[in-house]
Structures are given as structure tokens and as C-alpha cells.
Design a protein around this motif. Structure first.
Motif, PDB file in Angstrom:
ATOM      1  N   SER A  52       0.787  -1.205  -0.179  1.00  0.00           N
ATOM      2  CA  SER A  52       0.081   0.062   0.024  1.00  0.00           C
ATOM      3  C   SER A  52       0.847   1.088   0.092  1.00  0.00           C
ATOM      4  O   SER A  52       0.641   2.208  -0.807  1.00  0.00           O
ATOM      5  CB  SER A  52      -0.950   0.207   1.177  1.00  0.00           C
ATOM      6  OG  SER A  52      -1.691   1.149   1.247  1.00  0.00           O
ATOM      7  N   ALA A  53       2.013   1.155   0.652  1.00  0.00           N
ATOM      8  CA  ALA A  53       3.061   2.404   0.899  1.00  0.00           C
ATOM      9  C   ALA A  53       3.654   2.420  -0.490  1.00  0.00           C
ATOM     10  O   ALA A  53       3.873   3.725  -1.033  1.00  0.00           O
ATOM     11  CB  ALA A  53       3.764   2.044   1.762  1.00  0.00           C
ATOM     12  N   LYS A  54       3.711   1.414  -1.179  1.00  0.00           N
ATOM     13  CA  LYS A  54       4.554   1.627  -2.355  1.00  0.00           C
ATOM     14  C   LYS A  54       3.433   2.376  -3.509  1.00  0.00           C
ATOM     15  O   LYS A  54       3.648   3.182  -4.289  1.00  0.00           O
ATOM     16  CB  LYS A  54       5.012   0.304  -3.126  1.00  0.00           C
ATOM     17  CG  LYS A  54       5.476   0.400  -4.512  1.00  0.00           C
ATOM     18  CD  LYS A  54       5.932  -0.883  -4.958  1.00  0.00           C
ATOM     19  CE  LYS A  54       4.894  -1.897  -5.246  1.00  0.00           C
ATOM     20  NZ  LYS A  54       4.301  -1.767  -6.748  1.00  0.00           N
ATOM     21  N   GLN A  55       2.234   1.529  -3.506  1.00  0.00           N
ATOM     22  CA  GLN A  55       1.055   2.080  -4.496  1.00  0.00           C
ATOM     23  C   GLN A  55       0.696   3.623  -4.254  1.00  0.00           C
ATOM     24  O   GLN A  55       0.545   4.306  -5.168  1.00  0.00           O
ATOM     25  CB  GLN A  55      -0.081   1.300  -4.484  1.00  0.00           C
ATOM     26  CG  GLN A  55       0.189  -0.297  -4.579  1.00  0.00           C
ATOM     27  CD  GLN A  55       0.667  -0.523  -6.209  1.00  0.00           C
ATOM     28  OE1 GLN A  55       1.598  -0.345  -6.584  1.00  0.00           O
ATOM     29  NE2 GLN A  55      -0.373  -0.965  -6.840  1.00  0.00           N
ATOM     30  N   LYS A  56       0.893   3.937  -2.771  1.00  0.00           N
ATOM     31  CA  LYS A  56       0.419   5.231  -2.636  1.00  0.00           C
ATOM     32  C   LYS A  56       1.510   6.221  -3.136  1.00  0.00           C
ATOM     33  O   LYS A  56       1.041   7.231  -3.654  1.00  0.00           O
ATOM     34  CB  LYS A  56       0.575   5.484  -1.114  1.00  0.00           C
ATOM     35  CG  LYS A  56      -0.454   6.749  -0.539  1.00  0.00           C
ATOM     36  CD  LYS A  56      -0.726   6.581   0.986  1.00  0.00           C
ATOM     37  CE  LYS A  56       0.273   6.292   1.853  1.00  0.00           C
ATOM     38  NZ  LYS A  56       0.006   6.151   3.172  1.00  0.00           N
ATOM     39  N   LEU A  57       2.663   6.007  -3.121  1.00  0.00           N
ATOM     40  CA  LEU A  57       3.793   6.837  -3.666  1.00  0.00           C
ATOM     41  C   LEU A  57       3.788   6.909  -5.022  1.00  0.00           C
ATOM     42  O   LEU A  57       3.916   8.027  -5.695  1.00  0.00           O
ATOM     43  CB  LEU A  57       5.140   6.372  -3.156  1.00  0.00           C
ATOM     44  CG  LEU A  57       6.261   7.206  -3.097  1.00  0.00           C
ATOM     45  CD1 LEU A  57       5.863   8.636  -2.260  1.00  0.00           C
ATOM     46  CD2 LEU A  57       7.510   6.743  -2.542  1.00  0.00           C
ATOM     47  N   LYS A  58       3.716   5.747  -5.821  1.00  0.00           N
ATOM     48  CA  LYS A  58       3.579   5.502  -7.234  1.00  0.00           C
ATOM     49  C   LYS A  58       2.394   6.347  -7.370  1.00  0.00           C
ATOM     50  O   LYS A  58       2.386   7.254  -8.610  1.00  0.00           O
ATOM     51  CB  LYS A  58       3.247   4.240  -7.591  1.00  0.00           C
ATOM     52  CG  LYS A  58       4.531   3.409  -7.756  1.00  0.00           C
ATOM     53  CD  LYS A  58       4.303   1.839  -7.995  1.00  0.00           C
ATOM     54  CE  LYS A  58       3.491   1.739  -9.379  1.00  0.00           C
ATOM     55  NZ  LYS A  58       3.166   0.245  -9.765  1.00  0.00           N
ATOM     56  N   GLY A  59       1.265   6.318  -7.027  1.00  0.00           N
ATOM     57  CA  GLY A  59       0.045   6.895  -7.354  1.00  0.00           C
ATOM     58  C   GLY A  59       0.192   8.458  -7.327  1.00  0.00           C
ATOM     59  O   GLY A  59      -0.485   9.101  -8.222  1.00  0.00           O
ATOM     60  N   TYR A  60       0.687   8.740  -6.426  1.00  0.00           N
ATOM     61  CA  TYR A  60       0.826  10.405  -5.939  1.00  0.00           C
ATOM     62  C   TYR A  60       1.288  11.206  -7.262  1.00  0.00           C
ATOM     63  O   TYR A  60       1.093  12.136  -7.496  1.00  0.00           O
ATOM     64  CB  TYR A  60       1.597  10.463  -4.794  1.00  0.00           C
ATOM     65  CG  TYR A  60       1.745  12.135  -4.508  1.00  0.00           C
ATOM     66  CD1 TYR A  60       0.695  12.779  -3.790  1.00  0.00           C
ATOM     67  CD2 TYR A  60       2.684  13.011  -4.805  1.00  0.00           C
ATOM     68  CE1 TYR A  60       0.687  14.032  -3.668  1.00  0.00           C
ATOM     69  CE2 TYR A  60       2.815  14.094  -4.432  1.00  0.00           C
ATOM     70  CZ  TYR A  60       1.873  14.702  -3.976  1.00  0.00           C
ATOM     71  OH  TYR A  60       1.897  16.130  -3.563  1.00  0.00           O
TER      72      TYR A  60
END
Length: 204
Positions: A52-60
């Protein structure tokens, strides 16, 4: 490109957070995820938290592709210093990220498209690569014929976001100078970003 544009409306709900702090975010109305199973709540595993932390940073940063994001991580790992801080700095050095930080456009997705369409120059030369890495002292400018675009006029007058101190904006010239690479604490994320969990994800 199309897939990224279609997915941006679901990113907030899928992650359960208002990533960009926008008042129109669907998460403000429905905090659960999209789809018929979106309201189910499960206790996340360590892997799930890291993912989730990775997806959040990628998504941002506009839903960066996995291969490209992994290259950022590898570059951050090979640099001296804290890998998490290095990763954040590399992402903030992206041309589209700086266009977004300068408030020349309303969203990171608009920033990518804005650069792609040739509306900006770096040190006087037109650049159409959103992932172009800026160096300290580089000056990015909106081309003169692009300064009257309604989206640009609306974004520059908006009070929705603040400009961080690692970029210097001159609205009269529609230019922004990249002063220095920021630390995690310098970046005005509306939500908590956890690059250490991203490192743990890739270090499995």
C-alpha cells in the motif's frame, strides 16, 4: 496514458486516502474502496502495508509504471545516504512534479500531459519528457503561447496548495527554479508517505 487517466479516479478510493488533498476527491464521499467488495474490511498483513505504501507513492506522482518506479528505487539504493530520502528526492526532481509544485497546473496528471504537449522549456530548451530529471539551479518556464490556457490561469490563482521552499516561482515570467533536492519533511504531501515501507517491500 489512457489507462493512467482512467485509473486516477479510483486511486484514492482503492487506497482509502485523499492522496492529493483535493476537495472533489471521491474518498470524501465514500471511504471504502471501489467495486462490490469495496466495503469489506480485512486486517492488512505486513506485505499488504508495504504494498500500500508503494502504491500510494506511485499513485501520487501520476501512477508511475512499475518498471520506472523500480528504477528510481534502484538509483536511490545506489546513492549515498538514506535510501528513502533519496527516493523522495528523485521523484521530486521529475519535471512534471516540479510543474505541479509550481502550481502551473491543477493535478499531477495534468502536469504530465502539459509537458508531453510541449508547453514548457528547461533552461530555454523545450522538453517533452515528464520524467526528465531536473538539477539544482535548472529553470523551467511555461512557453509564452501557453500562458493563457484557462487551466494554467485557474491553477496559478488557486489557493488550494502552497509552493514548497525548494522551488522558486516567478509568476510574472511563469517560471520556476529548482533550488535543491528536498528531504521527506520538506515535501507538502497531504497524506503520510512512508518510503521506509517501500524499501522493505523491495527488500523482501
Amino acid at each position: 496514458m489512457g489507462k493512467r487517466l482512467q485509473s486516477k479516479y479510483k486511486i484514492n478510493r482503492r487506497l482509502g486516502e485523499n492522496l492529493w488533498g483535493r476537495p472533489k476527491s471521491p474518498i470524501n464521499r465514500r471511504e471504502y474502496g471501489p467495486g462490490q467488495h469495496g466495503q469489506r474490511r480485512k486486517k492488512p498483513t505486513d506485505f499488504g502495508i508495504q504494498l500500500s505504501a508503494k502504491q500510494k507513492l506511485k499513485g501520487y506522482y501520476g501512477n508511475i509504471g512499475e518498471k520506472q518506479f523500480r528504477r528510481y528505487f534502484d538509483t536511490a539504493t545506489n546513492r549515498k545516504g538514506d535510501t528513502g530520502e533519496n527516493l523522495i528526492e528523485l521523484l521530486e526532481r521529475r519535471l512534471d512534479a516540479v510543474i505541479y509544485r509550481a502550481k502551473f497546473v491543477p493535478t499531477v496528471f495534468a502536469a504530465r500531459q502539459f509537458v508531453n504537449h510541449g508547453h514548457v522549456t528547461v533552461n530555454g530548451k523545450r522538453v517533452t519528457i515528464p520524467s526528465y530529471t531536473l538539477r539544482d539551479g535548472d529553470v523551467v518556464q511555461v512557453r509564452e503561447k501557453s500562458r493563457e490556457i484557462p487551466m494554467v490561469l485557474e491553477a496559478t490563482s488557486s489557493a488550494e496548495r502552497d509552493v514548497p521552499d525548494y522551488v522558486e516561482v516567478d509568476n510574472s515570467k511563469m517560471s520556476v527554479k529548482f533550488v535543491r533536492g528536498p528531504k521527506l519533511a520538506d515535501v507538502p504531501y497531504p497524506v503520510q508517505m512512508e518510503p521506509k515501507l517501500v524499501i522493505e517491500y523491495y527488500s523482501r
